[in-house]
Design a protein around this motif. Sequence first.
Motif, PDB file in Angstrom:
ATOM      1  N   GLY A 136       0.861  -1.169   0.000  1.00 35.59           N
ATOM      2  CA  GLY A 136       0.000   0.000   0.000  1.00 35.59           C
ATOM      3  C   GLY A 136       0.905   1.229   0.000  1.00 35.59           C
ATOM      4  O   GLY A 136       2.010   1.210  -0.536  1.00 35.59           O
ATOM      5  N   ILE A 137       0.467   2.312   0.610  1.00 33.73           N
ATOM      6  CA  ILE A 137       1.313   3.501   0.755  1.00 33.73           C
ATOM      7  C   ILE A 137       1.458   3.740   2.250  1.00 33.73           C
ATOM      8  O   ILE A 137       0.472   4.026   2.939  1.00 33.73           O
ATOM      9  N   SER A 138       2.660   3.602   2.770  1.00 32.66           N
ATOM     10  CA  SER A 138       2.893   3.694   4.201  1.00 32.66           C
ATOM     11  C   SER A 138       3.949   4.760   4.471  1.00 32.66           C
ATOM     12  O   SER A 138       5.144   4.508   4.351  1.00 32.66           O
ATOM     13  N   LEU A 139       3.506   5.951   4.825  1.00 35.57           N
ATOM     14  CA  LEU A 139       4.431   7.053   5.156  1.00 35.57           C
ATOM     15  C   LEU A 139       4.538   7.137   6.672  1.00 35.57           C
ATOM     16  O   LEU A 139       4.074   8.080   7.302  1.00 35.57           O
ATOM     17  N   PHE A 140       5.179   6.132   7.249  1.00 33.99           N
ATOM     18  CA  PHE A 140       5.132   5.932   8.696  1.00 33.99           C
ATOM     19  C   PHE A 140       6.257   6.697   9.366  1.00 33.99           C
ATOM     20  O   PHE A 140       7.416   6.292   9.330  1.00 33.99           O
ATOM     21  N   ASP A 161      -2.038   2.937   4.318  1.00 38.02           N
ATOM     22  CA  ASP A 161      -1.803   2.655   5.730  1.00 38.02           C
ATOM     23  C   ASP A 161      -2.107   3.877   6.586  1.00 38.02           C
ATOM     24  O   ASP A 161      -1.842   5.019   6.179  1.00 38.02           O
ATOM     25  N   ALA A 162      -2.641   3.624   7.765  1.00 38.96           N
ATOM     26  CA  ALA A 162      -2.873   4.710   8.717  1.00 38.96           C
ATOM     27  C   ALA A 162      -1.553   5.374   9.083  1.00 38.96           C
ATOM     28  O   ALA A 162      -0.510   4.725   9.137  1.00 38.96           O
ATOM     29  N   PHE A 163      -1.593   6.670   9.343  1.00 37.73           N
ATOM     30  CA  PHE A 163      -0.359   7.376   9.724  1.00 37.73           C
ATOM     31  C   PHE A 163       0.034   7.047  11.151  1.00 37.73           C
ATOM     32  O   PHE A 163      -0.753   6.548  11.955  1.00 37.73           O
ATOM     33  N   TRP A 164       1.295   7.319  11.445  1.00 38.51           N
ATOM     34  CA  TRP A 164       1.771   7.264  12.830  1.00 38.51           C
ATOM     35  C   TRP A 164       1.508   8.613  13.459  1.00 38.51           C
ATOM     36  O   TRP A 164       1.595   9.657  12.807  1.00 38.51           O
ATOM     37  N   MET A 165       1.175   8.622  14.745  1.00 34.07           N
ATOM     38  CA  MET A 165       0.783   9.867  15.399  1.00 34.07           C
ATOM     39  C   MET A 165       1.962  10.532  16.099  1.00 34.07           C
ATOM     40  O   MET A 165       2.509  11.519  15.632  1.00 34.07           O
ATOM     41  N   SER A 166       2.370   9.991  17.234  1.00 32.95           N
ATOM     42  CA  SER A 166       3.437  10.629  18.002  1.00 32.95           C
ATOM     43  C   SER A 166       3.797   9.732  19.161  1.00 32.95           C
ATOM     44  O   SER A 166       2.984   8.924  19.619  1.00 32.95           O
ATOM     45  N   HIS A 167       5.023   9.885  19.641  1.00 36.60           N
ATOM     46  CA  HIS A 167       5.346   9.273  20.923  1.00 36.60           C
ATOM     47  C   HIS A 167       4.476   9.903  22.001  1.00 36.60           C
ATOM     48  O   HIS A 167       4.059  11.062  21.903  1.00 36.60           O
ATOM     49  N   THR A 195       2.426  12.191  11.940  1.00 37.06           N
ATOM     50  CA  THR A 195       3.818  12.377  11.544  1.00 37.06           C
ATOM     51  C   THR A 195       4.148  11.522  10.325  1.00 37.06           C
ATOM     52  O   THR A 195       4.549  10.370  10.455  1.00 37.06           O
ATOM     53  N   PRO A 196       3.968  12.048   9.125  1.00 40.05           N
ATOM     54  CA  PRO A 196       4.344  11.275   7.937  1.00 40.05           C
ATOM     55  C   PRO A 196       5.836  11.410   7.618  1.00 40.05           C
ATOM     56  O   PRO A 196       6.467  12.399   7.964  1.00 40.05           O
ATOM     57  N   GLU A 197       6.370  10.396   6.962  1.00 37.63           N
ATOM     58  CA  GLU A 197       7.762  10.437   6.530  1.00 37.63           C
ATOM     59  C   GLU A 197       7.857   9.747   5.174  1.00 37.63           C
ATOM     60  O   GLU A 197       7.655   8.538   5.064  1.00 37.63           O
ATOM     61  N   ALA A 198       8.153  10.512   4.156  1.00 33.79           N
ATOM     62  CA  ALA A 198       8.192   9.946   2.810  1.00 33.79           C
ATOM     63  C   ALA A 198       9.508   9.253   2.508  1.00 33.79           C
ATOM     64  O   ALA A 198       9.554   8.307   1.729  1.00 33.79           O
ATOM     65  N   GLY A 199      10.613   9.697   3.123  1.00 35.17           N
ATOM     66  CA  GLY A 199      11.902   9.138   2.772  1.00 35.17           C
ATOM     67  C   GLY A 199      12.208   9.391   1.303  1.00 35.17           C
ATOM     68  O   GLY A 199      11.689  10.321   0.690  1.00 35.17           O
ATOM     69  N   GLU A 200      13.050   8.521   0.728  1.00 36.95           N
ATOM     70  CA  GLU A 200      13.453   8.726  -0.659  1.00 36.95           C
ATOM     71  C   GLU A 200      12.719   7.813  -1.641  1.00 36.95           C
ATOM     72  O   GLU A 200      12.895   7.939  -2.847  1.00 36.95           O
ATOM     73  N   MET A 201      11.880   6.905  -1.138  1.00 39.58           N
ATOM     74  CA  MET A 201      11.406   5.850  -2.028  1.00 39.58           C
ATOM     75  C   MET A 201      10.031   6.080  -2.642  1.00 39.58           C
ATOM     76  O   MET A 201       9.706   5.508  -3.665  1.00 39.58           O
ATOM     77  N   TRP A 202       9.208   6.935  -2.038  1.00 34.12           N
ATOM     78  CA  TRP A 202       7.841   7.062  -2.520  1.00 34.12           C
ATOM     79  C   TRP A 202       7.779   8.030  -3.699  1.00 34.12           C
ATOM     80  O   TRP A 202       8.386   9.088  -3.686  1.00 34.12           O
ATOM     81  N   SER A 203       6.998   7.667  -4.695  1.00 38.38           N
ATOM     82  CA  SER A 203       6.860   8.508  -5.875  1.00 38.38           C
ATOM     83  C   SER A 203       5.985   9.713  -5.568  1.00 38.38           C
ATOM     84  O   SER A 203       5.244   9.736  -4.576  1.00 38.38           O
ATOM     85  N   ILE A 204       6.050  10.715  -6.439  1.00 37.91           N
ATOM     86  CA  ILE A 204       5.215  11.893  -6.252  1.00 37.91           C
ATOM     87  C   ILE A 204       3.738  11.524  -6.372  1.00 37.91           C
ATOM     88  O   ILE A 204       2.887  12.094  -5.680  1.00 37.91           O
ATOM     89  N   GLU A 205       3.423  10.520  -7.211  1.00 32.66           N
ATOM     90  CA  GLU A 205       2.032  10.075  -7.314  1.00 32.66           C
ATOM     91  C   GLU A 205       1.557   9.452  -6.005  1.00 32.66           C
ATOM     92  O   GLU A 205       0.417   9.691  -5.570  1.00 32.66           O
ATOM     93  N   ASP A 206       2.422   8.660  -5.361  1.00 39.13           N
ATOM     94  CA  ASP A 206       2.065   8.064  -4.070  1.00 39.13           C
ATOM     95  C   ASP A 206       1.832   9.147  -3.023  1.00 39.13           C
ATOM     96  O   ASP A 206       0.863   9.093  -2.260  1.00 39.13           O
TER      97      ASP A 206
END
Length: 513
Positions: free
Chosen positions: A84-88, A428-434, A444-455
């Motif tokens: 799926g799309i997981s910007l965790f 995927d549901a987002f991560w919230m916070s500690h 708190t989303p984190e795209a990193g380097e791997m997700w495409s602009i479409e994602d």
Amino acid sequence: MTNGLRKYHAAVWDEPLVMELGAPGRRGVLFPDDDGEFDGIGDAADLVPESVRRDGAAELPELSEPEVLRHYLHLSQETLGMMGISLFGTCTMKYNPRLTESMTRLPVVADTHPDQDIGTLQGTLEVIHGLDLMLRDLTGMDQFVFQPGGGADAAFLHATVTRAYHEAAGNLAQRREIITTAQAHPCNPATAAAAGFDVITLPLEEEGYASVEALRSVASERTAALMVNNPDDIGIYNPHIKEWVEIVHSVGGLCFYDHANFNGVMGRIRARELGFDACMMMLHKTFGAPKAGGGPAVGAYGCSSELAPFLTTPVVVKGDEGYRIEVPGQAGSTQVREYLGNIPVIIKAYAWLRALGAAGVKEAADLSLLANNYMETRLLQIPGVTKGLSHLDKHRMEMTRYSLGELTEETGVGTVDVANRMVDYGVDAFWMSHEPWFIPEPFTPEAGEMWSIEDMDYWIDVIAAICEEARTDPELVKTAPHNQPIHRIVGSGLDDPNRWATTWRAYQRKNGG
């Protein structure tokens, strides 16, 4: 498609537990009767000590091969996962190459044992030593070990290294305090306390981090170490970090760099050049190995030559006749895991770094920052979404924490509701916070380097659609998810050990079997 969002519904199977499937006598494989070929070997029972022999056949679920395959297919269809799309956020969830997954299932990895003859482990030891050298290049440290089974393990290792270091210097009774901040990962104060230290937590101030003055006010001859991550979990980099290290060193303390958020700075900064004595990186986050469901994991721990004698052992050393496993003569720190750690994760991280090379690592960090700032620009255009610590309006690093506080005030829909609704759109549901939250209704989303602009666009469009739903039909969001195999998990049994059944024997006992 509706408003650019695909119609989604998870596979819904009334799937029982595997323990509830099958019937007596069913088998996946039927072995042929002994035709006398092994008569010369003797009775197999003689190979098992009498004290550990079973009194009867093992009580296990009895299923045919098709039943097992169908069961796990159904479970996989009900799971979003990384396809799926997981910007965790803070976990740097990346695609894990199929090649390295296949490599670590090869017999030369999967069927080896750390106690076998050292001559048969040379390839594995070469990979471990090679990853050690690459991480030294990235951080400036003098030695890495891979025994810790995750970030908290690595933080605990530093606490025990700190303890051993000060004990050897004869001042452990005096140095009882470890300094951290309110925005440090919880494993830092927790492991410091577990190792027997008192913890001083500095509060965040106007600029999003504790001030130099606050640190100076608590640093003293009682200071054992500083344990801190930078950038923190809201994407803010403390520009005074070198001065922090100098302050702690001036009173005789050690400095530990929690590099769980390494993705946006890798190839750009080196912990040792900032003055740190030790650091930790997450191989199962930054370096392309799967994070899985709480494991497998490796918290790679690196330190200066001054701290190396206090490391957990053993370590891999290259000699004239190949690689060997060495246990230094000096008393090491507390062992935090068996043997050399989680070797498959080490191999995957090694392959990831070799594939990217130095230039690729820098490019990945740049893409992480670019993706984060692209997402920030779009997310802040959604009514109800604000940036955590919104008075700090500069762009952040690889990760930004946002707030849905305004949406909650307006509609009553909170961040948990939005997370539950997200999976109805196939992401995927987002991560919230500690915990505890110091930013209202965080995510708190984190795209990193791997997700495409479409994602990324799709993920942001889902957030925008749910925020609109919160205004037009708040009950739809509050009662989500609607398109998942299970509507809402009933959590009443999570704290009831009388209802847990993680083994077949426990299931039978607790269900009258």
